[in-house]
Enzyme design. Structure first.
Site, PDB file in Angstrom:
ATOM      1  CE1 TYR A 154     -17.856   7.976  25.983  1.00 19.47           C
ATOM      2  CE2 TYR A 154     -16.288   9.394  27.107  1.00 19.47           C
ATOM      3  CZ  TYR A 154     -16.869   8.148  26.922  1.00 19.47           C
ATOM      4  OH  TYR A 154     -16.458   7.079  27.690  1.00 19.47           O
TER       5      TYR A 154
HETATM    6  N1  LIG Z   1     -14.771   2.959  28.746  1.00 16.32           N
HETATM    7  C1  LIG Z   1     -16.061   2.852  28.760  1.00 16.32           C
HETATM    8  O1  LIG Z   1     -16.632   2.000  28.088  1.00 16.32           O
HETATM    9  C2  LIG Z   1     -16.867   3.811  29.578  1.00 16.32           C
HETATM   10  C3  LIG Z   1     -18.240   3.570  29.805  1.00 16.32           C
HETATM   11  C4  LIG Z   1     -18.930   4.482  30.603  1.00 16.32           C
HETATM   12  C5  LIG Z   1     -18.280   5.595  31.147  1.00 16.32           C
HETATM   13  N2  LIG Z   1     -16.955   5.813  30.883  1.00 16.32           N
HETATM   14  C6  LIG Z   1     -16.211   6.951  31.476  1.00 16.32           C
HETATM   15  O2  LIG Z   1     -16.526   7.017  32.847  1.00 16.32           O
HETATM   16  C7  LIG Z   1     -17.028   8.322  33.161  1.00 16.32           C
HETATM   17  C8  LIG Z   1     -18.033   8.225  34.282  1.00 16.32           C
HETATM   18  O3  LIG Z   1     -19.124   7.416  33.867  1.00 16.32           O
HETATM   19  P1  LIG Z   1     -20.583   7.641  34.424  1.00 16.32           P
HETATM   20  O4  LIG Z   1     -21.051   9.008  34.105  1.00 16.32           O
HETATM   21  O5  LIG Z   1     -21.392   6.488  33.983  1.00 16.32           O
HETATM   22  O6  LIG Z   1     -20.212   7.580  35.990  1.00 16.32           O
HETATM   23  P2  LIG Z   1     -20.853   7.439  37.393  1.00 16.32           P
HETATM   24  O7  LIG Z   1     -19.977   8.271  38.250  1.00 16.32           O
HETATM   25  O8  LIG Z   1     -21.021   6.006  37.726  1.00 16.32           O
HETATM   26  O9  LIG Z   1     -22.327   8.055  37.317  1.00 16.32           O
HETATM   27  C9  LIG Z   1     -22.603   9.380  37.076  1.00 16.32           C
HETATM   28  C10 LIG Z   1     -23.985   9.669  37.607  1.00 16.32           C
HETATM   29  O10 LIG Z   1     -23.900   9.783  39.040  1.00 16.32           O
HETATM   30  C11 LIG Z   1     -24.491  10.998  39.443  1.00 16.32           C
HETATM   31  N3  LIG Z   1     -23.779  11.573  40.588  1.00 16.32           N
HETATM   32  C12 LIG Z   1     -22.454  11.802  40.697  1.00 16.32           C
HETATM   33  N4  LIG Z   1     -22.158  12.303  41.912  1.00 16.32           N
HETATM   34  C13 LIG Z   1     -23.328  12.406  42.570  1.00 16.32           C
HETATM   35  C14 LIG Z   1     -23.686  12.857  43.867  1.00 16.32           C
HETATM   36  N5  LIG Z   1     -22.771  13.297  44.729  1.00 16.32           N
HETATM   37  N6  LIG Z   1     -24.987  12.819  44.223  1.00 16.32           N
HETATM   38  C15 LIG Z   1     -25.931  12.370  43.359  1.00 16.32           C
HETATM   39  N7  LIG Z   1     -25.656  11.940  42.119  1.00 16.32           N
HETATM   40  C16 LIG Z   1     -24.364  11.954  41.732  1.00 16.32           C
HETATM   41  C17 LIG Z   1     -24.358  11.910  38.263  1.00 16.32           C
HETATM   42  O11 LIG Z   1     -25.381  12.904  38.344  1.00 16.32           O
HETATM   43  P3  LIG Z   1     -24.989  14.472  38.255  1.00 16.32           P
HETATM   44  O12 LIG Z   1     -24.643  14.687  36.849  1.00 16.32           O
HETATM   45  O13 LIG Z   1     -26.233  15.142  38.710  1.00 16.32           O
HETATM   46  O14 LIG Z   1     -23.842  14.684  39.201  1.00 16.32           O
HETATM   47  C18 LIG Z   1     -24.560  10.959  37.092  1.00 16.32           C
HETATM   48  O15 LIG Z   1     -25.919  10.791  36.808  1.00 16.32           O
HETATM   49  C19 LIG Z   1     -17.555   8.858  31.835  1.00 16.32           C
HETATM   50  O16 LIG Z   1     -17.605  10.276  31.800  1.00 16.32           O
HETATM   51  C20 LIG Z   1     -16.558   8.297  30.870  1.00 16.32           C
HETATM   52  O17 LIG Z   1     -15.398   9.122  30.841  1.00 16.32           O
HETATM   53  C21 LIG Z   1     -16.256   4.925  30.127  1.00 16.32           C
END
Ligand SMILES: NC(=O)c1ccc[n+]([C@@H]2O[C@H](COP(=O)([O-])OP(=O)(O)OC[C@H]3O[C@@H](n4cnc5c(N)ncnc54)[C@H](OP(=O)(O)O)[C@@H]3O)[C@@H](O)[C@H]2O)c1
Length: 325
Positions: free
Chosen positions: A59
């Site tokens: 990351y």
């Molecule tokens: N192991 C793996 O292969 C893998 C892959 C992907 C991710 N991950 C882990 O999972 C974590 C989360 O992944 P992700 O970022 O893809 O997660 P997600 O929670 O599915 O999506 C995040 C998105 O949702 C939006 N969001 C969140 N709360 C919101 C709300 N109340 N209203 C409107 N929009 C909202 C965020 O925008 P805002 O920023 O504006 O809140 C962001 O654009 C990562 O940080 C990482 O640690 C792991």
């Protein structure tokens, strides 16, 4: 904040884990926060009682670990449960800076500890399966890392259930530390994990911490608006996942409808659904906004009944596997 025991480990973690993929440097991805703004979110998460943080060496090419380490340095180290990962190649000119060989893993773990400025990381996860390294070599390396005190528990991330079952069998046979957690792709729009991986984790007492619980933002707003967001336009992974396929749009519409009915946001309904799934220990939330973080914590209080859950799930159709190969 509510806390839960992570799988069979005995370690107590908050029911929400803070994902740190969006912290580090905006030079890596448009939607990633630089250090000062990242600090605001991490500090607010700690205020709200979140004690579990997930990052990875890849990351922001290490910056996420560095920023997380800098912020946590101002707190008692013992109060945080820190998870990171290795696997993806970190240096394009060095093939041994990726993969799960003993050489790569020992180097990458040491680099992660240095960036985090920690002696021990609580959970060290393999980010993907390495088809070129026998899993026994990887498990022995991680077992040695536990003995040295570099890590407390090994964990795994997206892979096929048969691969995960093999790794658990090898650990048992060779008396090596096993993968205590599975970090997999699971949300209302991607439920293929319910077929094999989640029942396996349940049977084996493996802790489950789903990634992208809000389908990378697709479950947080009406589907027609998602494409207009920064992440909708620039996050190739969000488009690569099959969220728009099968019954995806209808699930998205039902999330909107139930959110209106409950006077909640769509993100809260989608998170509440995941929190109601017994095999989930702690979803990993990704946000760059304090307000969204606070909403996520409030979602812990949303009570869905079984008919709400069934209604949200109904339009889902099987989709292609995504998140690993
Ligand atoms: N192991 C793996 O292969 C893998 C892959 C992907 C991710 N991950 C882990 O999972 C974590 C989360 O992944 P992700 O970022 O893809 O997660 P997600 O929670 O599915 O999506 C995040 C998105 O949702 C939006 N969001 C969140 N709360 C919101 C709300 N109340 N209203 C409107 N929009 C909202 C965020 O925008 P805002 O920023 O504006 O809140 C962001 O654009 C990562 O940080 C990482 O640690 C792991």
């Amino acid at each position: 904040m509510e806390y839960t025991t992570l799988g069979s480990t005995g370690t107590e973690v908050s029911r929400l884990c803070l994902g740190c993929m969006s912290f580090g440097t905006s030079e890596w991805r448009d939607w990633v926060l630089d250090e000062p703004e990242s600090r605001d979110i991490i500090e607010r998460a700690i205020d709200l009682g979140i004690n579990f943080f997930d990052t990875a060496n890849m990351y922001s090419r290490g910056e996420s670990e560095r920023v997380l380490g800098n912020v946590l340095a101002d707190y008692e180290r013992d109060s945080a449960v820190v998870a990171t990962k290795g696997y993806f190649q970190m240096d394009d000119s060095n093939p041994n800076s990726g993969g799960l060989s003993r050489k790569a893993l020992e180097q990458e773990l040491s680099n992660s500890l240095e960036r985090l400025d920690m002696d021990t990381v609580d959970l060290y996860q393999i980010h993907r399966w390495d088809y070129d390294t026998p899993v026994e070599e990887t498990l022995r390396t991680l077992d040695d890392a536990v003995r040295r005190g570099d890590i407390r528990y090994p964990g795994a991330s997206s892979m096929w259930a048969h691969q995960f079952a093999d790794s658990l069998r090898v650990s048992e046979r060779e008396r090596l530390e096993r993968f205590e957690t599975m970090q997999n792709h699971y949300n209302l729009l991607y439920r293929e994990e319910e077929r094999e991986m989640l029942p396996l984790c349940d049977r084996e007492g493996v802790g489950v911490m789903p990634w992208s619980p809000l389908a990378r933002g697709y479950l947080t707003r009406p589907h027609e608006e998602f494409e207009a967001t920064t992440r909708g336009q620039s996050d190739d992974y969000a488009r690569e996942h099959p969220y728009f396929e099968g019954g995806g749009r209808e699930v998205n519409e039902r999330v909107q409808e139930l959110a209106d009915e409950l006077d909640a946001t769509m993100a809260q309904v989608a998170l509440a659904w995941l929190l109601h799934k017994e095999w989930v220990d702690t979803p990993i939330i990704g946000t760059t906004s304090v307000e969204h973080l606070e909403q996520a914590v409030e979602a812990l209080d949303i009570d869905l009944d079984s008919s709400d859950v069934a209604w949200l799930e109904e339009p889902y159709e099987a989709v292609r596997v995504s998140g690993h190969e």
